[in-house]
Design an enzyme around this catalytic site. Structure first.
Site, mmCIF file in Angstrom:
data_model
loop_
_atom_site.group_PDB
_atom_site.id
_atom_site.type_symbol
_atom_site.label_atom_id
_atom_site.label_comp_id
_atom_site.label_asym_id
_atom_site.label_seq_id
_atom_site.Cartn_x
_atom_site.Cartn_y
_atom_site.Cartn_z
ATOM 1 N N VAL A 107 0.839 -1.202 0.000
ATOM 2 C CA VAL A 107 0.000 0.000 0.000
ATOM 3 C C VAL A 107 0.877 1.255 0.000
ATOM 4 O O VAL A 107 0.388 2.359 0.224
ATOM 5 C CB VAL A 107 -0.944 -0.015 1.238
ATOM 6 C CG1 VAL A 107 -1.919 -1.179 1.162
ATOM 7 C CG2 VAL A 107 -0.162 -0.073 2.561
ATOM 8 N N ASP A 108 2.186 1.074 -0.263
ATOM 9 C CA ASP A 108 3.144 2.167 -0.057
ATOM 10 C C ASP A 108 3.368 3.062 -1.272
ATOM 11 O O ASP A 108 4.032 4.110 -1.158
ATOM 12 C CB ASP A 108 4.488 1.611 0.447
ATOM 13 C CG ASP A 108 5.104 0.545 -0.477
ATOM 14 O OD1 ASP A 108 4.856 0.593 -1.695
ATOM 15 O OD2 ASP A 108 5.846 -0.320 0.040
ATOM 16 N N HIS A 123 -4.439 -4.278 -2.195
ATOM 17 C CA HIS A 123 -4.857 -3.992 -0.811
ATOM 18 C C HIS A 123 -5.028 -2.493 -0.543
ATOM 19 O O HIS A 123 -4.976 -2.064 0.611
ATOM 20 C CB HIS A 123 -3.847 -4.603 0.184
ATOM 21 C CG HIS A 123 -3.905 -6.112 0.234
ATOM 22 N ND1 HIS A 123 -2.879 -6.894 0.716
ATOM 23 C CD2 HIS A 123 -4.886 -6.978 -0.147
ATOM 24 C CE1 HIS A 123 -3.220 -8.186 0.628
ATOM 25 N NE2 HIS A 123 -4.424 -8.257 0.110
ATOM 26 N N CYS A 131 -14.242 6.690 4.090
ATOM 27 C CA CYS A 131 -15.317 6.781 5.080
ATOM 28 C C CYS A 131 -15.639 5.371 5.584
ATOM 29 O O CYS A 131 -15.930 4.476 4.780
ATOM 30 C CB CYS A 131 -16.551 7.426 4.449
ATOM 31 S SG CYS A 131 -17.965 7.433 5.581
ATOM 32 N N CYS A 154 -15.655 12.132 8.319
ATOM 33 C CA CYS A 154 -16.101 12.326 6.946
ATOM 34 C C CYS A 154 -16.859 13.650 6.812
ATOM 35 O O CYS A 154 -17.797 13.896 7.573
ATOM 36 C CB CYS A 154 -17.003 11.154 6.566
ATOM 37 S SG CYS A 154 -17.698 11.315 4.913
HETATM 38 P P1 OAD Z 1 4.888 -10.728 4.648
HETATM 39 O O1 OAD Z 1 5.427 -9.883 5.744
HETATM 40 O O2 OAD Z 1 3.930 -11.806 4.991
HETATM 41 O O3 OAD Z 1 6.074 -11.444 3.867
HETATM 42 C C1 OAD Z 1 7.180 -10.733 3.392
HETATM 43 C C2 OAD Z 1 8.022 -11.693 2.581
HETATM 44 O O4 OAD Z 1 9.096 -10.947 2.028
HETATM 45 C C3 OAD Z 1 8.659 -12.840 3.394
HETATM 46 O O5 OAD Z 1 8.416 -14.074 2.722
HETATM 47 C C4 OAD Z 1 10.158 -12.499 3.385
HETATM 48 O O6 OAD Z 1 10.984 -13.672 3.351
HETATM 49 C C5 OAD Z 1 10.273 -11.727 2.101
HETATM 50 N N1 OAD Z 1 11.403 -10.768 2.042
HETATM 51 C C6 OAD Z 1 12.015 -10.112 3.064
HETATM 52 N N2 OAD Z 1 12.971 -9.314 2.591
HETATM 53 C C7 OAD Z 1 12.978 -9.455 1.235
HETATM 54 C C8 OAD Z 1 13.737 -8.884 0.170
HETATM 55 N N3 OAD Z 1 14.710 -7.992 0.406
HETATM 56 N N4 OAD Z 1 13.457 -9.261 -1.101
HETATM 57 C C9 OAD Z 1 12.470 -10.170 -1.362
HETATM 58 N N5 OAD Z 1 11.729 -10.743 -0.407
HETATM 59 C C10 OAD Z 1 11.970 -10.382 0.877
HETATM 60 O O7 OAD Z 1 4.286 -9.728 3.573
HETATM 61 P P2 OAD Z 1 3.202 -10.005 2.427
HETATM 62 O O8 OAD Z 1 3.381 -11.333 1.811
HETATM 63 O O9 OAD Z 1 3.208 -8.827 1.548
HETATM 64 O O10 OAD Z 1 -2.374 -7.523 3.997
HETATM 65 O O11 OAD Z 1 1.884 -10.004 3.277
HETATM 66 C C11 OAD Z 1 0.670 -10.147 2.611
HETATM 67 C C12 OAD Z 1 -0.375 -9.321 3.285
HETATM 68 O O12 OAD Z 1 -0.431 -9.640 4.674
HETATM 69 C C13 OAD Z 1 -0.123 -7.822 3.288
HETATM 70 O O13 OAD Z 1 -0.506 -7.191 2.087
HETATM 71 C C14 OAD Z 1 -0.997 -7.374 4.398
HETATM 72 C C15 OAD Z 1 -0.590 -8.394 5.416
HETATM 73 O O14 OAD Z 1 -1.467 -8.580 6.395
HETATM 74 C C16 OAD Z 1 -3.321 -6.769 4.552
HETATM 75 O O15 OAD Z 1 -3.057 -5.849 5.312
HETATM 76 C C17 OAD Z 1 -4.688 -7.146 4.121
#
Ligand code: OAD
Length: 251
Positions: A107-108, A123, A131, A154
């Site tokens: 979301v960045d 996401h 709102c 809101c």
């Molecule tokens: P996670 O925090 O679950 O996983 C991050 C992944 O990035 C891990 O598998 C790490 O091994 C890997 N990682 C770390 N450093 C890295 C690097 N330099 N290069 C490549 N990979 C690296 O994050 P997401 O999979 O994005 O959703 O999480 C999915 C969703 O869970 C997010 O969008 C968010 C969260 O809850 C919501 O908020 C709905």
């Protein structure tokens, strides 16, 4: 993790020949920009909180002030962050293949700042205000401040505003879901980068690509449980592997 990375020649060839490349990114691609991932320990002030417990509508309803404090902290952190070589390589890749669809769980906004256009924000976006009652996105300059401390309201209906991100238990916006699934079904090569692949429906997008005949590769320093079912698993940081991949493609 060393800076040495082996990119399989067959992946480079598949990318060279691809008509459509679909990329799914997660928090790991922004780790090298200093944005913490979800499933790694938080630091400092927020070390005592589990980010997964803060990303729910229930947490917001219970303590909107706390949730806004956390999201303001994240907004400040992300505003100071810069796209890293992994983001920049993906922006370059978009210029090298006939079609690239970038789906991000992040979301960045760092992909857009790196130069990718047409990013599907699966996401939502950290900098949007939404709102909580009506779901509409509100221009943050018109949000009001009364009621709970630090919780904007809101201007249309007076309900609390919340960050414009998707929380656990909430549906992915239809357009993002449909476009991502369609791109995965259509692509020839699918790259899953920096995601733990634990959160659905995003985690299922690679399966759609595989089932439709795409070559699937993961880039993650800690290969995920799903890596064994992919064609390639590159155990490296995205900021190292992606520039190397680009170098090979351009050669
Ligand atoms: P996670 O925090 O679950 O996983 C991050 C992944 O990035 C891990 O598998 C790490 O091994 C890997 N990682 C770390 N450093 C890295 C690097 N330099 N290069 C490549 N990979 C690296 O994050 P997401 O999979 O994005 O959703 O999480 C999915 C969703 O869970 C997010 O969008 C968010 C969260 O809850 C919501 O908020 C709905």
């Amino acid at each position: 993790m060393t800076d040495r990375v082996d990119i399989p020649g067959a992946l480079t060839s598949a990318l060279r020949d691809a008509r459509h490349v679909c990329v799914l990114t997660g928090a790991g691609i922004s780790a090298e920009s200093g944005v913490p991932t979800f499933r790694d320990a938080q630091e400092g002030l927020w070390a005592q909180y589990d980010p997964l417990q803060l990303a729910t509508p229930e947490a917001f309803e219970e303590n909107p002030t706390l949730i806004w404090q956390w999201y303001r902290w994240r907004r400040e952190l992300v505003a100071k962050a810069k796209p890293n070589p992994g983001h920049l390589a993906l922006a370059q890749l978009a210029g090298l293949v006939p079609r690239l669809t970038l789906v991000t769980q992040n979301v960045d906004g760092l992909h857009q700042r790196a130069g990718n256009t047409d990013v599907i924000e699966f996401h939502g976006n950290l900098f949007d205000d939404r709102c909580h009652a009506e779901g509409c996105i509100i221009d943050s300059s018109s949000s009001q401040q009364h009621g709970e401390p630090d919780v904007p309201t809101c201007p249309r209906c007076g309900a609390n505003l919340r960050p414009g991100v998707v929380w656990f238990g909430e549906a992915i916006p239809d357009v993002a879901l449909n476009e991502s699934f369609a791109a995965a079904a259509d692509c020839n090569v699918f790259l899953s980068i920096g995601t733990s692949s634990l959160v659905y429906p995003a985690a299922g997008i690679a399966d759609i690509a595989r089932e439709n005949g795409a070559i699937v590769a993961e880039i993650n320093p800690e290969p995920t449980m799903r890596a064994a079912s992919y064609d390639f698993s590159i155990a490296a940081n995205a900021g190292v592997a992606l520039p190397k991949l680009l170098e090979l493609l351009a050669a």
